[in-house]
Design an enzyme around this catalytic site. Sequence first.
Site, PDB file in Angstrom:
ATOM      1  N   GLY A  11      53.943  63.561  50.983  1.00  0.00           N
ATOM      2  CA  GLY A  11      55.287  63.489  51.573  1.00  0.00           C
ATOM      3  C   GLY A  11      55.347  63.213  53.067  1.00  0.00           C
ATOM      4  CB  ILE A  77      60.710  52.003  38.979  1.00  0.00           C
ATOM      5  CG1 ILE A  77      60.294  52.770  40.238  1.00  0.00           C
ATOM      6  CG2 ILE A  77      62.208  52.019  38.812  1.00  0.00           C
ATOM      7  CD1 ILE A  77      60.761  54.206  40.303  1.00  0.00           C
ATOM      8  CG  HIS A  93      51.120  48.467  48.656  1.00  0.00           C
ATOM      9  ND1 HIS A  93      50.762  49.125  47.493  1.00  0.00           N
ATOM     10  CD2 HIS A  93      50.055  47.704  48.995  1.00  0.00           C
ATOM     11  CE1 HIS A  93      49.530  48.752  47.151  1.00  0.00           C
ATOM     12  NE2 HIS A  93      49.081  47.897  48.053  1.00  0.00           N
TER      13      HIS A  93
HETATM   14  C1  GRF Z   1      51.266  56.175  51.486  1.00  0.00           C
HETATM   15  O1  GRF Z   1      50.073  55.631  51.969  1.00  0.00           O
HETATM   16  C2  GRF Z   1      52.121  55.123  50.848  1.00  0.00           C
HETATM   17  O2  GRF Z   1      52.001  53.860  51.428  1.00  0.00           O
HETATM   18  C3  GRF Z   1      51.578  55.060  49.459  1.00  0.00           C
HETATM   19  O3  GRF Z   1      51.237  56.380  49.135  1.00  0.00           O
HETATM   20  C4  GRF Z   1      51.010  57.129  50.339  1.00  0.00           C
HETATM   21  C5  GRF Z   1      51.952  58.269  50.323  1.00  0.00           C
HETATM   22  O4  GRF Z   1      51.729  59.158  51.387  1.00  0.00           O
HETATM   23  N1  GRF Z   1      52.486  54.380  48.564  1.00  0.00           N
HETATM   24  P1  GRF Z   1      52.771  60.307  51.702  1.00  0.00           P
HETATM   25  O5  GRF Z   1      53.024  61.050  50.398  1.00  0.00           O
HETATM   26  O6  GRF Z   1      54.032  59.654  52.215  1.00  0.00           O
HETATM   27  O7  GRF Z   1      52.113  61.161  52.731  1.00  0.00           O
END
Ligand code: GRF
Length: 190
Positions: A11, A77, A93
Amino acid sequence: MKIAVFVSGRGSNLKSLLEKVPHSKAQVLAVVSDKIDCRAFKIANEYKIMTYSVGSIEKLKEKEVELIVLAGFLKKIPDEFVDAFKNRIINIHPALLPSFGGKGMYGLNVHTAVFNSSAKISGATIHFVDKIYDNGFIIAQKAVDISGLNSPEEIADRVLAVEHELLPYVVEKFSEGKVIIENNRTKILD
Ligand code: GRF
């Protein structure tokens, strides 16, 4: 603008959104997860934001959610959901799409693939979500130099730092109606 953020884990992107996007522009009304004991739910609780398990599409409609942000959400999704929120779901991403994306490309898998490719740059991509993994129109990207880094973990840290800048920037622009699709391309207006 009313927002729901979908999460599966840590998060940190949720937190950066809550800290950096002014509440007057974007209100996170719901945090949705496929893992109810995730750390992101603790962050939502600290900010007194309602949390939901997945499958709550009707609730999001009732709340008149205008933008769904996938921030580390690992499940696909469902197609009906993509149709119901057409051009209103974005994903972050942790690599430069269209490379290093697709099914199974999440978390450290992405950074390991980047590291093993010997690529010298990586970065963050924000894109619209369509019915195929990591495939929708790219909205914004930010590259980072990874030529001096020695492990996937180091790449992850460097990319995460730019994610925390890029996602709030795009969400704020979206809330101002400045993320547009024109002639099959996206544009962010000044
Ligand atoms: C991030 O690196 C995001 O790009 C990917 O998953 C990770 C999530 O990290 N899709 P967080 O839960 O926001 O710390």
